[in-house]
Motif scaffolding. Structure first.
Motif, PDB file in Angstrom:
ATOM      1  N   CYS A  28       0.841  -1.204   0.000  1.00  0.00           N
ATOM      2  CA  CYS A  28       0.000   0.000   0.000  1.00  0.00           C
ATOM      3  C   CYS A  28       0.874   1.252   0.000  1.00  0.00           C
ATOM      4  CB  CYS A  28      -0.977  -0.003   1.174  1.00  0.00           C
ATOM      5  SG  CYS A  28      -0.292   0.488   2.770  1.00  0.00           S
ATOM      6  N   THR A  29       0.310   2.334  -0.494  1.00  0.00           N
ATOM      7  CA  THR A  29       1.106   3.561  -0.606  1.00  0.00           C
ATOM      8  C   THR A  29       1.489   4.126   0.756  1.00  0.00           C
ATOM      9  OG1 THR A  29      -0.932   4.838  -0.908  1.00  0.00           O
ATOM     10  CG2 THR A  29       0.247   4.148  -2.907  1.00  0.00           C
ATOM     11  N   ASP A  30       0.663   3.898   1.790  1.00  0.00           N
ATOM     12  CA  ASP A  30       1.052   4.342   3.141  1.00  0.00           C
ATOM     13  C   ASP A  30       2.308   3.607   3.594  1.00  0.00           C
ATOM     14  OD1 ASP A  30      -1.007   6.170   3.390  1.00  0.00           O
ATOM     15  OD2 ASP A  30      -2.231   4.895   4.689  1.00  0.00           O
ATOM     16  N   CYS A  31       2.366   2.286   3.400  1.00  0.00           N
ATOM     17  CA  CYS A  31       3.561   1.525   3.795  1.00  0.00           C
ATOM     18  C   CYS A  31       4.776   1.962   2.990  1.00  0.00           C
ATOM     19  CB  CYS A  31       3.331   0.023   3.655  1.00  0.00           C
ATOM     20  SG  CYS A  31       2.351  -0.669   5.009  1.00  0.00           S
ATOM     21  N   GLN A  32       4.579   2.239   1.708  1.00  0.00           N
ATOM     22  CA  GLN A  32       5.692   2.718   0.898  1.00  0.00           C
ATOM     23  C   GLN A  32       6.245   4.028   1.462  1.00  0.00           C
ATOM     24  OE1 GLN A  32       4.354   2.945  -3.178  1.00  0.00           O
ATOM     25  NE2 GLN A  32       3.897   0.754  -3.253  1.00  0.00           N
ATOM     26  N   GLN A  33       5.346   4.936   1.796  1.00  0.00           N
ATOM     27  CA  GLN A  33       5.785   6.238   2.291  1.00  0.00           C
ATOM     28  C   GLN A  33       6.381   6.143   3.693  1.00  0.00           C
ATOM     29  OE1 GLN A  33       2.789   9.308   2.321  1.00  0.00           O
ATOM     30  NE2 GLN A  33       4.355  10.885   2.070  1.00  0.00           N
ATOM     31  N   LEU A  34       5.748   5.363   4.577  1.00  0.00           N
ATOM     32  CA  LEU A  34       6.251   5.240   5.948  1.00  0.00           C
ATOM     33  C   LEU A  34       7.612   4.543   6.020  1.00  0.00           C
ATOM     34  CD1 LEU A  34       2.920   4.401   7.774  1.00  0.00           C
ATOM     35  CD2 LEU A  34       4.408   6.346   8.286  1.00  0.00           C
ATOM     36  N   THR A  35       7.868   3.597   5.108  1.00  0.00           N
ATOM     37  CA  THR A  35       9.157   2.905   5.121  1.00  0.00           C
ATOM     38  C   THR A  35      10.204   3.621   4.291  1.00  0.00           C
ATOM     39  OG1 THR A  35       8.617   1.530   3.219  1.00  0.00           O
ATOM     40  CG2 THR A  35       8.111   0.629   5.396  1.00  0.00           C
ATOM     41  N   GLY A  36       9.757   4.465   3.370  1.00  0.00           N
ATOM     42  CA  GLY A  36      10.697   5.124   2.478  1.00  0.00           C
ATOM     43  C   GLY A  36      11.225   4.180   1.412  1.00  0.00           C
ATOM     44  N   THR A  37      10.489   3.106   1.146  1.00  0.00           N
ATOM     45  CA  THR A  37      10.900   2.138   0.136  1.00  0.00           C
ATOM     46  C   THR A  37       9.672   1.513  -0.524  1.00  0.00           C
ATOM     47  OG1 THR A  37      12.446   0.322  -0.308  1.00  0.00           O
ATOM     48  CG2 THR A  37      11.185   0.198   1.743  1.00  0.00           C
ATOM     49  N   ALA A  38       9.843   0.422  -1.243  1.00  0.00           N
ATOM     50  CA  ALA A  38       8.800  -0.127  -2.104  1.00  0.00           C
ATOM     51  C   ALA A  38       7.691  -0.884  -1.393  1.00  0.00           C
ATOM     52  CB  ALA A  38       9.441  -1.036  -3.155  1.00  0.00           C
ATOM     53  N   PHE A  39       7.947  -1.435  -0.202  1.00  0.00           N
ATOM     54  CA  PHE A  39       6.942  -2.220   0.515  1.00  0.00           C
ATOM     55  C   PHE A  39       7.405  -2.434   1.946  1.00  0.00           C
ATOM     56  CE2 PHE A  39       9.747  -5.093  -1.820  1.00  0.00           C
ATOM     57  CZ  PHE A  39      10.256  -5.884  -0.807  1.00  0.00           C
ATOM     58  N   ARG A  40       6.523  -3.043   2.742  1.00  0.00           N
ATOM     59  CA  ARG A  40       6.855  -3.360   4.128  1.00  0.00           C
ATOM     60  C   ARG A  40       6.598  -4.844   4.361  1.00  0.00           C
ATOM     61  NH1 ARG A  40       6.448   0.228   8.835  1.00  0.00           N
ATOM     62  NH2 ARG A  40       5.262   1.586   7.519  1.00  0.00           N
ATOM     63  N   ILE A  61      -0.190   7.883  15.213  1.00  0.00           N
ATOM     64  CA  ILE A  61      -1.481   7.343  14.807  1.00  0.00           C
ATOM     65  C   ILE A  61      -1.728   7.753  13.349  1.00  0.00           C
ATOM     66  CG2 ILE A  61      -3.958   7.226  15.237  1.00  0.00           C
ATOM     67  CD1 ILE A  61      -2.253   6.117  17.540  1.00  0.00           C
ATOM     68  N   LYS A  62      -1.771   6.751  12.487  1.00  0.00           N
ATOM     69  CA  LYS A  62      -2.004   6.956  11.058  1.00  0.00           C
ATOM     70  C   LYS A  62      -3.481   6.708  10.769  1.00  0.00           C
ATOM     71  CE  LYS A  62      -1.386   3.506   8.114  1.00  0.00           C
ATOM     72  NZ  LYS A  62      -2.506   3.345   7.217  1.00  0.00           N
ATOM     73  N   THR A  63      -4.082   7.567   9.973  1.00  0.00           N
ATOM     74  CA  THR A  63      -5.452   7.361   9.526  1.00  0.00           C
ATOM     75  C   THR A  63      -5.414   6.971   8.057  1.00  0.00           C
ATOM     76  OG1 THR A  63      -6.246   9.018  11.089  1.00  0.00           O
ATOM     77  CG2 THR A  63      -7.742   8.406   9.305  1.00  0.00           C
ATOM     78  N   GLY A  64      -5.933   5.784   7.749  1.00  0.00           N
ATOM     79  CA  GLY A  64      -5.944   5.284   6.375  1.00  0.00           C
ATOM     80  C   GLY A  64      -7.049   5.906   5.555  1.00  0.00           C
ATOM     81  N   THR A  65      -7.079   5.587   4.278  1.00  0.00           N
ATOM     82  CA  THR A  65      -8.080   6.141   3.374  1.00  0.00           C
ATOM     83  C   THR A  65      -9.503   5.728   3.759  1.00  0.00           C
ATOM     84  OG1 THR A  65      -7.727   4.293   1.873  1.00  0.00           O
ATOM     85  CG2 THR A  65      -6.521   6.312   1.392  1.00  0.00           C
ATOM     86  N   THR A  66      -9.646   4.604   4.464  1.00  0.00           N
ATOM     87  CA  THR A  66     -10.968   4.154   4.908  1.00  0.00           C
ATOM     88  C   THR A  66     -11.382   4.809   6.221  1.00  0.00           C
ATOM     89  OG1 THR A  66     -10.076   2.310   6.186  1.00  0.00           O
ATOM     90  CG2 THR A  66     -10.589   1.882   3.857  1.00  0.00           C
TER      91      THR A  66
END
Length: 134
Positions: A28-40, A61-66
């Motif tokens: 997911c794009t949140d994991c990509q951004q939070l890790t600074g890489t392609a996936f977690r 606390i992260k709020t997802g798109t849902t």
């Protein structure tokens, strides 16, 4: 399987009893951004099987798109991401970041989530179940 690990600087350590079959990749794009890489890559573990043995993680606390909220635990000194879990009442399941475990080479991903967000230049991970979303 018993695992142990911690952050890069050693300020926070943990131990857990995990089922290695519950190791997964999230694209997911949140994991990509939070890790600074392609996936977690994470391994899920019930709250009663996860224990911080040293230190105190900071929590974002992260709020997802849902609209769902996820607590992201990390080291306030070195920034290592340690886990994510739900927010609020009820039983918790921790998603331990496998890169923080000393036994990370034994935690082979079995499933890929949010595959539709996977970056096009990634190779296919053979032997994993693919789920377009989660």
């Amino acid at each position: 399987m018993k695992i142990d690990g911690g952050c890069h600087c050693g300020a926070i350590t943990y131990e857990a009893e995990v089922d290695p079959e519950k190791t997964s990749i999230c694209h997911c794009t949140d994991c990509q951004q939070l890790t600074g890489t392609a996936f977690r890559v994470t391994v899920r573990v019930p709250e009663e099987d996860y224990r911080i043995t040293k230190g105190e993680p900071k929590v974002y606390i992260k709020t997802g798109t849902t609209g769902a909220k996820r607590a992201q635990g990390f080291c306030g000194e070195c920034g290592s991401h340690l886990y994510a879990t739900s927010v609020g009442d009820g039983p918790k399941v921790y998603g331990i970041r496998t890169g923080t475990a000393r036994q990370r080479d034994q935690l082979v991903p079995r499933t890929q989530y949010w595959h539709r967000s996977a970056l096009h230049w990634l190779p296919e991970f053979e032997g994993t179940r693919v789920v377009d979303e989660q």
